[in-house]
Design an enzyme around this catalytic site. Structure first.
Site, PDB file in Angstrom:
ATOM      1  N   LYS A 268       0.875  -1.177   0.000  1.00 53.83           N
ATOM      2  CA  LYS A 268       0.000   0.000   0.000  1.00 53.83           C
ATOM      3  C   LYS A 268       0.906   1.219   0.000  1.00 53.83           C
ATOM      4  O   LYS A 268       1.473   1.599   1.022  1.00 53.83           O
ATOM      5  CB  LYS A 268      -0.921   0.024   1.221  1.00 53.83           C
ATOM      6  CG  LYS A 268      -1.931   1.174   1.122  1.00 53.83           C
ATOM      7  CD  LYS A 268      -2.838   1.267   2.300  1.00 53.83           C
ATOM      8  CE  LYS A 268      -3.904   2.335   2.037  1.00 53.83           C
ATOM      9  NZ  LYS A 268      -3.353   3.629   1.603  1.00 53.83           N
TER      10      LYS A 268
ATOM     11  N   ARG B 260      -2.784   8.695  -5.424  1.00 54.82           N
ATOM     12  CA  ARG B 260      -3.500   7.739  -6.286  1.00 54.82           C
ATOM     13  C   ARG B 260      -3.887   8.459  -7.573  1.00 54.82           C
ATOM     14  O   ARG B 260      -4.424   9.569  -7.555  1.00 54.82           O
ATOM     15  CB  ARG B 260      -4.756   7.247  -5.551  1.00 54.82           C
ATOM     16  CG  ARG B 260      -5.615   6.261  -6.343  1.00 54.82           C
ATOM     17  CD  ARG B 260      -5.115   4.859  -6.245  1.00 54.82           C
ATOM     18  NE  ARG B 260      -5.982   3.941  -6.982  1.00 54.82           N
ATOM     19  CZ  ARG B 260      -7.060   3.348  -6.472  1.00 54.82           C
ATOM     20  NH1 ARG B 260      -7.422   3.589  -5.224  1.00 54.82           N
ATOM     21  NH2 ARG B 260      -7.756   2.512  -7.209  1.00 54.82           N
TER      22      ARG B 260
ATOM     23  N   ARG C 235      -7.155  10.949  -7.735  1.00 54.58           N
ATOM     24  CA  ARG C 235      -8.416  10.367  -7.248  1.00 54.58           C
ATOM     25  C   ARG C 235      -9.441  11.453  -6.931  1.00 54.58           C
ATOM     26  O   ARG C 235     -10.644  11.230  -6.984  1.00 54.58           O
ATOM     27  CB  ARG C 235      -8.133   9.512  -6.005  1.00 54.58           C
ATOM     28  CG  ARG C 235      -9.359   8.825  -5.460  1.00 54.58           C
ATOM     29  CD  ARG C 235      -9.044   8.102  -4.174  1.00 54.58           C
ATOM     30  NE  ARG C 235     -10.199   8.120  -3.289  1.00 54.58           N
ATOM     31  CZ  ARG C 235     -10.177   7.781  -2.011  1.00 54.58           C
ATOM     32  NH1 ARG C 235      -9.039   7.401  -1.464  1.00 54.58           N
ATOM     33  NH2 ARG C 235     -11.251   7.820  -1.275  1.00 54.58           N
TER      34      ARG C 235
ATOM     35  N   GLU D  73       0.045   4.804  -8.466  1.00 54.72           N
ATOM     36  CA  GLU D  73       0.404   5.801  -7.460  1.00 54.72           C
ATOM     37  C   GLU D  73       1.581   6.630  -7.959  1.00 54.72           C
ATOM     38  O   GLU D  73       2.578   6.079  -8.456  1.00 54.72           O
ATOM     39  CB  GLU D  73       0.797   5.090  -6.170  1.00 54.72           C
ATOM     40  CG  GLU D  73       0.664   5.929  -4.933  1.00 54.72           C
ATOM     41  CD  GLU D  73      -0.655   5.700  -4.208  1.00 54.72           C
ATOM     42  OE1 GLU D  73      -0.875   6.386  -3.194  1.00 54.72           O
ATOM     43  OE2 GLU D  73      -1.449   4.862  -4.648  1.00 54.72           O
TER      44      GLU D  73
ATOM     45  N   LYS E  23      -7.447  -3.121   2.509  1.00 53.23           N
ATOM     46  CA  LYS E  23      -6.180  -2.467   2.860  1.00 53.23           C
ATOM     47  C   LYS E  23      -5.818  -2.892   4.278  1.00 53.23           C
ATOM     48  O   LYS E  23      -6.621  -2.794   5.204  1.00 53.23           O
ATOM     49  CB  LYS E  23      -6.272  -0.939   2.732  1.00 53.23           C
ATOM     50  CG  LYS E  23      -7.423  -0.268   3.438  1.00 53.23           C
ATOM     51  CD  LYS E  23      -7.456   1.221   3.115  1.00 53.23           C
ATOM     52  CE  LYS E  23      -8.676   1.881   3.759  1.00 53.23           C
ATOM     53  NZ  LYS E  23      -8.766   3.321   3.410  1.00 53.23           N
TER      54      LYS E  23
END
Length: 530
Positions: free
Chosen positions: A229, A234, A249, A277, A398
Site C-alpha cells: 500500500k 492515487r 483520485r 500511485e 487495505k
C-alpha cells in the site's frame, strides 16, 4: 433557487439514505437541466469560492435585522453556524419568485464577488429580501464558501441513475474528469447511449475497505494477490488519441505537475489507462509523502524541484488496453496485461511488485517491514475480482500497519462545521518542550458523540482567551493521538510534521505532566527513518 433550497433542506432534515436518494431523484426528474446540472456540481463537491467576507455578512445581517452586533454575536454563539443564524435573525419574509439556481451561480454570485463593498451590501440585502428562510440559508452557505451537503458522491450517482435509468457505473464515468455545468452536460448524463466518452476521461476509482476480520476468514492465501500500500497520490494515467492525461483520485488534472509521469504516455499505445500511485522516488525506493507535498501545490514545476523530488508512477492495475475496457476481467488477467505493458522498460514507470508468502503468518511478518520501506502496509485483492466503482466489501482490503502514537495535551479548540458547527470539535494539541507546551498537531476525529459533548462543555468552562473562532484552554486534558508518518518540518512550531493525525482515545487516566516530550518524539522520528 426555491426548488434547490427545498432539496437542500430535505436532505439536511433526514439521516435516512433512502429518503435522501428519493428527494434527489424527484428533483433531478423535474428540475430544468440548467438548474439540475448546477445541483450535480454542488453535490459532487464543486463548491464555489467565498463571494462575501463573513464579517461583512454578519454586520449587514445585524443591521437588516435591527439588532446590535453583540446580540447577533450571542445568537451566532448559540446557533454555531453563520448562514443559519442570518436566516433565523432575518425572519420569514420573502418578495416575489426567486431567480433560478443557474442565474445565481452564473451571474449573481460572480458579480457579488467582484463589486465594491457598498454595492455588495446593497445587493446582498436585496437578495435576502427576495428569499424565504430556506432559500436564504442555502444562499448564505453558497456565498460564504461553506456549502456542504449530507450526501456522498455515490448517493448522487445512485439518484441520477434511478432518475435517468442509465447504469450507475456509466453515470460515475461521465462525472469523472473536467466538465462544465451546462444543460448539454446534464442531458448527456441522461443519454441512454452508453457507448463512447470524452478522450481525457478517467474511470471511477475502485477503493478498498480496511481489513476488519482475521486473515484466516479470507480463505486460502492462494486466492489472493498482495502488493504494497503505497503512500503517494492515487492517480490514473490516460493515453488516448495521441494525448496523455494524469488524473488524481480527487478528479483533479495533475498532468503539468508531474511531467515525468506525463512522458510515460508517449510510450503507451492509444487506448491505455493505468491505475497506480505517483510517488517521490530515489535510490530505488519511495520517499516519504511529505517530500511529495513539495510538488503537490505547484501548477508547474521548475528544473530544481524536478531534481530535488523526482517521481515515478507505480502501476498496480490496467483498466483499458487498446481502447478496450478490461475492468470486468479478473485481476489475474489484468495483472498479466499490466506486466506486458510495464516490461517494456518505460522510463519512470514500474509495476507494483507482488508480495509473495507461503502463509498468512509469513505475510504478516513481511507486513511488519512496511514502515522501513516507506509504505503504509499491504493491499489484499482477490485474484478473481473485477475492477468495480467505489468500495465493495470482500474484494479489496487495505491492511495497514499499526499507527504511531503520542500522548498530547489539548491547548486550543475551535468549532466544527456542518452539524457540529455549534460544538468545539477541532482541536490543537501540544507536547512538552522543556517546561512549555509547544503546538504539535491538529485533529478533528476519533471521539464519540458523547465524548465530544463532554469536551465541548469542558472547553466552555475552561477558556482562557478567545482569538476569533479559536479558544485557548487550560492545558489539562490528555489525548492519545495516532498518525501514519512523521518527518522533520520547518513549517511547524515543533519542527515535526505528522501524517493523518487523529484522536485514538481520551487519556482520562493520565495527568498533563505525563504527556510526551518533544525530545522523545524526535527520537521516534529517528527510529522510523525520519
Amino acid at each position: 433557487m426555491k426548488r434547490f433550497a427545498e432539496l437542500y433542506a430535505a436532505i439536511d432534515a433526514t439521516n435516512k439514505t433512502t429518503e435522501k436518494v428519493q428527494a434527489m431523484v424527484e428533483y433531478f426528474k423535474s428540475a430544468p437541466p440548467e438548474d439540475a446540472v448546477w445541483t450535480v456540481a454542488l453535490f459532487t463537491h464543486r463548491r464555489p469560492k467565498r463571494a462575501v467576507n463573513s464579517t461583512r455578512m454578519q454586520t449587514w445581517a445585524a443591521e437588516m435585522g435591527g439588532i446590535p452586533n453583540w446580540l447577533f454575536g450571542e445568537c451566532y454563539d448559540a446557533v454555531g453556524d453563520l448562514g443559519e443564524t442570518i436566516s433565523l435573525v432575518l425572519g420569514e419574509s420573502s418578495l416575489g419568485e426567486p431567480a433560478p439556481l443557474h442565474e445565481w451561480m452564473e451571474q449573481r454570485l460572480p458579480e457579488l464577488a467582484r463589486i465594491p463593498e457598498e454595492q455588495q451590501r446593497e445587493k446582498l440585502t436585496q437578495y435576502w429580501r427576495e428569499l424565504d428562510r430556506a432559500g436564504r440559508y442555502a444562499l448564505n452557505k453558497l456565498i460564504g464558501g461553506s456549502f456542504r451537503v449530507g450526501v456522498s458522491q455515490e448517493l448522487v450517482i445512485r439518484a441520477l441513475s434511478i432518475a435517468s435509468e442509465v447504469p450507475a457505473p456509466t453515470i460515475a464515468h461521465r462525472l469523472m474528469g473536467d466538465w462544465r455545468p451546462t444543460p448539454a452536460f446534464f442531458q448527456a448524463l441522461f443519454d441512454g447511449d452508453t457507448q463512447g466518452s470524452n478522450i481525457s476521461c478517467p474511470y471511477p476509482f475502485c477503493l478498498a475497505h480496511s481489513l476488519e476480520s482475521s486473515l484466516l476468514q479470507l480463505g486460502s492465501i492462494e486466492d489472493w494477490h498482495a502488493d504494497w500500500k503505497w503512500d503517494g497520490i492515487r492517480a490514473q494515467l490516460v493515453r488516448r488519441d495521441g494525448q496523455t492525461f494524469v488524473w488524481s483520485r480527487g478528479e483533479e488534472l495533475i498532468t503539468e505537475r508531474f511531467p515525468e509521469v506525463a512522458d510515460i504516455g508517449t510510450w503507451l499505445s492509444d487506448g491505455t489507462v493505468l491505475d497506480g500511485e505517483v510517488l517521490a522516488w530515489q535510490d530505488d525506493k519511495p520517499r516519504k509523502f511529505l517530500d511529495l507535498q513539495k510538488r503537490i501545490g505547484r501548477k508547474t514545476v521548475g528544473k530544481k524541484l524536478l531534481q530535488e523530488v523526482p517521481v515515478q508512477f507505480v502501476a498496480f492495475d490496467i483498466l483499458e488496453l487498446d481502447g478496450v475496457d478490461v475492468r470486468e476481467e479478473p485481476l489475474s488477467m489484468r495483472r498479466a496485461k499490466l506486466t506486458q505493458v510495464c516490461d517494456a522498460n518505460i522510463p519512470n514507470l514500474r509495476i507494483s511488485p507482488t508480495v509473495t508468502a507461503e502463509s498468512w503468518d509469513d505475510l504478516a511478518a513481511i507486513r511488519e517491514t512496511a514502515r522501513d520501506r516507506n509504505v503504509e502496509g499491504l493491499m489484499l485483492k482477490r485474484l478473481d475480482s473485477p475492477y468495480l466503482v467505489g468500495r465493495k466489501k470482500g474484494l479489496w482490503w487495505k491492511w495497514k500497519i499499526d499507527p504511531l502514537t503520542v500522548d498530547a495535551v489539548l491547548i486550543y479548540a475551535a468549532r466544527g462545521s456542518g452539524k457540529r458547527a455549534s460544538l468545539y470539535t477541532d482541536y490543537t494539541f501540544g507536547v512538552w518542550d522543556g517546561d512549555k507546551l509547544v503546538s504539535f498537531a491538529k485533529a478533528y476525529s476519533g471521539l464519540s458523540d458523547e465524548e465530544i459533548r463532554k469536551v465541548d462543555a469542558w472547553v466552555r468552562r475552561n477558556t482562557l482567551e478567545k482569538f476569533g473562532p479559536v479558544r485557548t484552554v487550560t492545558p489539562e486534558l490528555v489525548f492519545e493521538l495516532a498518525f501514519e508518518g512523521i518527518q522533520l518540518s520547518t513549517r511547524h512550531k515543533s519542527g515535526i510534521a505528522v501524517r493523518f493525525p487523529r484522536i485514538a482515545r481520551w487519556r482520562q487516566d493520565k495527568p498533563k505532566e505525563e504527556a510526551d516530550r518533544l525530545s522523545d518524539i524526535k527520537a521516534m522520528l529517528l527510529e522510523n527513518g525520519g
